[in-house]
Design an enzyme around this catalytic site. Structure first.
Site, PDB file in Angstrom:
ATOM      1  N   LYS A 133      59.075  52.351  40.207  1.00  0.00           N
ATOM      2  CA  LYS A 133      59.930  53.510  40.546  1.00  0.00           C
ATOM      3  C   LYS A 133      60.811  53.199  41.732  1.00  0.00           C
ATOM      4  CE  LYS A 133      55.953  56.367  39.416  1.00  0.00           C
ATOM      5  NZ  LYS A 133      54.873  57.112  40.098  1.00  0.00           N
TER       6      LYS A 133
ATOM      7  N   THR B 195      42.356  34.227  41.096  1.00  0.00           N
ATOM      8  CA  THR B 195      42.409  34.756  42.454  1.00  0.00           C
ATOM      9  C   THR B 195      42.003  36.226  42.473  1.00  0.00           C
ATOM     10  OG1 THR B 195      44.216  33.220  42.826  1.00  0.00           O
ATOM     11  CG2 THR B 195      43.856  34.902  44.512  1.00  0.00           C
TER      12      THR B 195
HETATM   13  N1   CP Z   1      44.602  29.178  41.197  1.00  0.00           N
HETATM   14  C1   CP Z   1      45.172  30.382  41.002  1.00  0.00           C
HETATM   15  O1   CP Z   1      45.833  30.921  41.898  1.00  0.00           O
HETATM   16  O2   CP Z   1      44.966  30.910  39.767  1.00  0.00           O
HETATM   17  P1   CP Z   1      45.475  32.335  39.281  1.00  0.00           P
HETATM   18  O3   CP Z   1      46.973  32.285  39.238  1.00  0.00           O
HETATM   19  O4   CP Z   1      44.840  32.553  37.943  1.00  0.00           O
HETATM   20  O5   CP Z   1      45.017  33.343  40.311  1.00  0.00           O
END
Ligand code: CP
Length: 305
Positions: free
Chosen positions: A80, A52
């Protein structure tokens, strides 16, 4: 200003426009390589990601824009004690659009109230993952040539699987979709999906506990990972994690034109031997994620080619 927090924030007509734009981007890449010049995307990832975050970043780069952000809460001032609200309010001074992933359900929704720029939910806990849904829809559209009249099996962790929840909500608005929910009883879809999506809209669905009993009916199978990070109890995870494994033997029961989707990452739920089967779409699906995010960024920024 429009945000994308839940897949139903986009009408079916708007989704169809994003699909058309993504298809045009695929066919005419050069036409789009400067449309976001001088625009900045911030990726605020408080939870791990490969596809993503990197597909968002690649998407903005291929549109000629720039990217800033962080890939873990540990490298932000969240360590923090800074609140999500303050973080987003500040980053919206630096960027034109924000993609945000957070382990807490509703965090991107809250962010949308304090942001001066569009917020895209890049996954919030076990709740929603609307840009994965756009990726899935583009993949179905490219593999099947349509977004209606098919039977889809959703298999694995349907309880915590945000990709499953978002995909069901989106597909429920298309004609002639039958849903087959394949999960152990502990990982069934949440009740609100049954009552508010299926029953309220008179949508055909069934719940089963084995893949074998339904493989031959499916046009699409959407495999999902049992997500260790969503379990409170390690023993439950270990007991359930390998409940479903799609392998060559199970594929012998399937239609010749089955499409196998998976949002990835996978662990054991699809045997590596399946990767060479032409019905395996999941790596093509990951590529579609970049194109559809290009289309989404352009849409939310109001940018035209
Ligand atoms: N499909 C998907 O959300 O993969 P990631 O968690 O690698 O972003």
């Amino acid at each position: 200003m429009k945000h994308l927090i839940d897949p139903t924030d986009l009408s079916v007509a708007e989704i169809d426009e994003i699909m058309e734009l993504a298809l045009d981007i695929i066919d005419h890449k050069d036409k789009y390589n400067e449309v976001c010049k001088h625009k900045k995307l911030a990726t605020l990832f408080f939870e791990p990601s490969t596809r993503t975050r990197l597909s968002f970043e690649a998407a903005m780069m291929e549109l000629g824009g720039n990217v800033l952000g962080f890939s873990s809460a540990d490298s932000s001032s969240a360590t923090k004690g800074e609140s999500v609200g303050d973080t987003v309010r500040v980053v919206s001074c630096y960027a034109d659009i924000i993609a945000m992933r957070h382990p807490k359900e509703g965090a991107p929704h809250f962010a949308s109230f304090v942001s001066d720029v569009p917020i895209i939910n890049a996954g919030d806990g076990g709740h929603n993952h609307p840009t994965q849904t756009l990726t899935d829809l583009l993949t179905i559209r490219r593999e099947k040539g349509r977004l209606n009249n098919f039977t889809i099996g959703l298999c694995g962790d349907l309880k915590f699987g945000r990709t499953v929840h978002s995909l069901i909500k989106a597909l429920a608005r298309y004609e002639g979709i039958k849903f087959v929910l394949i999960s152990p009883k502990e990982l069934r879809v949440p009740d609100y999906i049954i009552t508010e999506v299926f029953e309220k809209n008179n949508i055909e669905y069934k719940e089963v506990s084995t893949m074998e009993e339904v493989m031959g009916e499916l046009d699409i199978i959407y495999m999902t990972r049992v997500q260790k990070e969503r379990f409170f109890n390690e023993a439950d995870y270990v007991r359930l994690k390998d409940t479903y494994i799609l392998d060559r033997a199970k594929l012998k029961l399937a239609k010749e034109d089955l499409s196998i989707l998976h949002p990835l990452p996978r662990v054991n739920e699809i045997a590596v031997e399946v990767d060479d089967d032409p019905r395996a779409c999941y790596f093509r699906q990951a590529l579609n994620g970049k194109y559809v995010r290009m289309a989404l960024i352009m849409t939310l920024l109001g940018v035209k080619a």
